[in-house]
Design an enzyme around this catalytic site. Structure first.
Site, PDB file in Angstrom:
ATOM      1  N   GLY A  54       0.851  -1.191   0.000  1.00 23.27           N
ATOM      2  CA  GLY A  54       0.000   0.000   0.000  1.00 23.27           C
ATOM      3  C   GLY A  54       0.874   1.224   0.000  1.00 23.27           C
ATOM      4  N   CYS A  81       5.494  -6.074   1.350  1.00 22.53           N
ATOM      5  CA  CYS A  81       5.883  -4.666   1.343  1.00 22.53           C
ATOM      6  C   CYS A  81       5.338  -3.936   2.577  1.00 22.53           C
ATOM      7  CB  CYS A  81       5.447  -4.009   0.026  1.00 22.53           C
ATOM      8  SG  CYS A  81       6.210  -2.395  -0.211  1.00 22.53           S
ATOM      9  N   TYR A  82       4.316  -3.110   2.413  1.00 27.19           N
ATOM     10  CA  TYR A  82       3.733  -2.436   3.579  1.00 27.19           C
ATOM     11  C   TYR A  82       3.292  -3.483   4.621  1.00 27.19           C
ATOM     12  CZ  TYR A  82       0.615   0.485   6.372  1.00 27.19           C
ATOM     13  OH  TYR A  82       0.001   1.143   7.410  1.00 27.19           O
ATOM     14  N   HIS A 168       7.719  -7.284  -4.343  1.00 29.05           N
ATOM     15  CA  HIS A 168       6.345  -7.575  -4.774  1.00 29.05           C
ATOM     16  C   HIS A 168       6.256  -8.892  -5.562  1.00 29.05           C
ATOM     17  CE1 HIS A 168       4.298  -3.908  -3.483  1.00 29.05           C
ATOM     18  NE2 HIS A 168       5.501  -3.375  -3.608  1.00 29.05           N
ATOM     19  N   GLU A 170       3.660 -10.372  -6.493  1.00 23.73           N
ATOM     20  CA  GLU A 170       2.454 -10.421  -7.331  1.00 23.73           C
ATOM     21  C   GLU A 170       2.650  -9.819  -8.719  1.00 23.73           C
ATOM     22  OE1 GLU A 170       3.028  -8.375  -4.881  1.00 23.73           O
ATOM     23  OE2 GLU A 170       2.008  -6.451  -5.070  1.00 23.73           O
ATOM     24  N   GLY A 223     -25.251  -6.469 -25.085  1.00 24.82           N
ATOM     25  CA  GLY A 223     -24.420  -6.749 -26.254  1.00 24.82           C
ATOM     26  C   GLY A 223     -22.964  -6.932 -25.828  1.00 24.82           C
ATOM     27  N   GLY A 224     -22.657  -6.590 -24.586  1.00 29.13           N
ATOM     28  CA  GLY A 224     -21.295  -6.724 -24.063  1.00 29.13           C
ATOM     29  C   GLY A 224     -21.081  -8.069 -23.370  1.00 29.13           C
ATOM     30  N   ASP A 226     -20.148  -8.905 -20.052  1.00 27.84           N
ATOM     31  CA  ASP A 226     -20.639  -9.214 -18.708  1.00 27.84           C
ATOM     32  C   ASP A 226     -22.090  -9.661 -18.702  1.00 27.84           C
ATOM     33  OD1 ASP A 226     -18.172  -8.305 -18.113  1.00 27.84           O
ATOM     34  OD2 ASP A 226     -18.798  -6.528 -17.011  1.00 27.84           O
ATOM     35  N   SER A 227     -22.957  -8.911 -19.380  1.00 25.67           N
ATOM     36  CA  SER A 227     -24.377  -9.264 -19.330  1.00 25.67           C
ATOM     37  C   SER A 227     -24.633 -10.596 -20.048  1.00 25.67           C
ATOM     38  CB  SER A 227     -25.242  -8.143 -19.913  1.00 25.67           C
ATOM     39  OG  SER A 227     -24.939  -7.924 -21.268  1.00 25.67           O
ATOM     40  N   LYS A 368     -12.690  -8.873 -13.612  1.00 20.89           N
ATOM     41  CA  LYS A 368     -13.043  -8.695 -15.022  1.00 20.89           C
ATOM     42  C   LYS A 368     -12.497  -9.827 -15.915  1.00 20.89           C
ATOM     43  CE  LYS A 368     -14.708  -6.094 -18.345  1.00 20.89           C
ATOM     44  NZ  LYS A 368     -16.136  -5.783 -18.389  1.00 20.89           N
TER      45      LYS A 368
END
Ligand code: XMP
Length: 512
Positions: A54, A81-82, A168, A170, A223-224, A226-227, A368
């Site tokens: 962070g 890290c933090y 890090h 990740e 039309g995308g 996710d939906s 996502k």
């Protein structure tokens, strides 16, 4: 009970990436706010805790902290890290401000190759990004690794199963970072793993069935991606009681409605109704030139039409939403803590609660890119999963000024040329969006022997990772040249094409 690793959030962007990496390693992870209490945490029954990095400094009086009792729970902990600095200080060590900090690549010398460094080389490339550093480690801890400029790059206590790293693991610039995380999860914390998308589908199907019972669920398709994934997942659970509704607002690109139609009737048949509302939207938009007014009008018209179209669907008690995990995390931090109420997101057309449906949000645990993986697992066609983002208000925010049937025809034609030509660009994968904008400006031109006085088209072609920042793409001149000459020659009403060379910020991607 599901095996879960809790990632403490001390600065959102780091926590999300770490949580995502843990899932990639097959272990389900959730992000928790750093103020979570011991009892709330125990309620989650975590198998291990990760303290994220962070931007703060533990030396600031107001630094984000955590309930100290949590460190004594006998749950394996990994600080990054933090997170390392915080746990070092809480356990009796010392942290000091460094001279100028350390940012970028470093060579890590591993001095204790058991536990988290097990099976790895004694020198590793790692990515550093820190100002403060640990100078005195807590009692009963050992230094596991150091770099030429950081004497405490990793510490550990094998009995307490508490570890920390200053670098890090990740990020991709730490090539063996995933091996280090894997060692912690599987060898130290004893995770069993097995969290996969097919497991997620199995659990979601069960959950959806028990939540909706015999009712029907309405899915508003945009039309995308996710939906569509939401609809496919719900259909997997309850079959034809999933009722998908797609509203054609007349603000879509060339052949888009046909594509949606063929996608969900041929490629991936779903119970779908396509509502032709082109006229209603055009009427509502008449005379409107202000961008926000356009958005508001489109939103309200959508709700009205959606309400009319869904009122006769039998037993429809539920409305599905494509809320994603980052939305949940963000709204949670905005509300000040993990126990605060999570606000519901209305991704598709901004549907209000007054519609009277109960919300169902089957993607709210996913990131996502996991939604795409889920879509692939559900068998959705690649051409859907690879679709570039398109704004809800559609072409209306790409026509500067009033939206009319004529302006839509001009823009659609120009846009379809951009879409065709951009496919010739070698770096197409980097294109976030490539589109045309119709400007309400007329300029003089000459075609043959004729003077023309016609509109300008601007090309907006950008790269971006998340839409928050963007840069214009340095397209090869021959592609730009073809776009320009084709638009001027083929699109009636346009005699000039310009290229938008503004980055975001300070400009936005859309012109309105
Ligand atoms: P801006 O223009 O804000 O766009 O830089 C960032 C991303 O968001 C999309 N966008 C929208 N999407 N409704 C949407 O669903 C909207 O009103 C809207 N405005 C912008 C834009 O296409 C880009 O990907």
């Amino acid at each position: 009970m599901k095996e879960l690793v809790a990632v403490f959030d001390f600065g959102s962007q780091y926590a999300q990436l770490i949580a995502r990496r843990i899932r990639e390693l097959g272990v389900y992870s959730e992000i928790v706010h750093h103020t979570i209490t011991k009892n709330e945490l125990l309620g989650l029954n975590p198998k291990a805790l990760i303290l994220s990095g962070g931007p703060a400094s533990v030396l600031d009086p107001e630094h984000p902290s955590m309930d100290k009792c949590i460190l004594e729970l006998d749950i394996p902990i990994f600080g990054i890290c933090y997170g390392l600095q915080l746990l070092s200080r809480e356990l009796g060590g010392t942290v000091e401000r460094g001279k100028g900090g350390e940012y970028g690549p470093a060579k890590l010398d591993v001095v204790d190759a058991k536990s988290i460094f097990s099976g790895l080389d004694s020198v590793l490339d790692v990515w550093m990004s820190h100002g403060d550093h640990v100078t005195v480690i807590p009692e009963d801890f050992n230094i596991l690794a150091h770099t030429p400029t950081c004497s405490v790059a990793s510490i550990g206590n094998d009995v307490k199963k508490i570890y920390g790293v200053q670098f890090h693991p990740e990020v991709i610039h730490t090539p063996h970072g995933m091996d280090i995380l894997r060692n912690f999860l599987y060898h130290v914390a004893g995770c069993r793993g097995g969290w996969t998308m097919s497991k997620f589908i199995e659990e979601s199907v069960k959950r959806i069935r028990s939540q909706v019972g015999d009712s029907a669920v309405i899915c508003a398709l945009s039309g995308g991606v996710d939906s569509a994934v939401v609809a496919a997942l719900i259909e997997r659970a309850i079959g034809d009681r999933m009722k998908a509704v797609f509203v054609d607002n007349g603000l879509l690109r060339t052949r888009e409605v046909d594509e949606v139609h063929s996608m969900f009737t041929d490629d991936y048949p779903l119970n779908i109704t396509i509502v032709d509302a082109k006229k209603e939207f055009l009427n509502a938009l008449e005379g409107i030139t202000d961008p926000e007014e356009k958005r508001k009008t489109i939103g309200e018209t959508f709700i009205k039409i959606f309400q009319t179209e869904t009122k006769d669907i039998k037993h429809a008690e539920f409305l599905a939403q494509g809320t994603l995990y980052p939305d949940v995390v963000e709204s949670r931090s905005a509300h000040g803590g993990p126990s605060a109420t999570i606000k519901s997101h209305h991704n598709v057309g901004g549907l209000p609660e007054e519609l009277g449906f109960e919300l169902i949000e089957p993607l709210k645990e996913l990131f996502k890119d996991e939604v795409k993986i889920l879509g692939r697992e559900l068998g959705l066609p690649d051409r859907l999963l690879k679709r570039k983002p398109f704004p809800g208000p559609g072409l209306a925010v790409r026509i500067i000024g009033e939206v009319t049937e004529e302006s839509l025809t001009v823009l659609r034609h120009a846009d379809s040329i951009v879409k065709e030509e951009i496919l010739n660009y070698e770096g197409f994968e980097d294109v976030w969006q490539a589109f045309a904008v119709l400007l309400p400006v007329k300029t003089v031109g000459v075609m043959g022997d004729e003077r023309t006085y016609a509109n300008v088209i601007a090309l907006r072609i950008v790269s971006s990772l998340d839409g928050m920042t963007a840069d214009w793409i340095r397209l090869p001149h021959d592609i730009l040249s073809r776009m320009s000459s084709r638009i001027i020659n083929e699109v009636k009403g346009v005699n000039r094409v310009v290229y938008d060379i503004s980055s975001k910020p300070p400009s936005t991607i859309e012109w309105e």
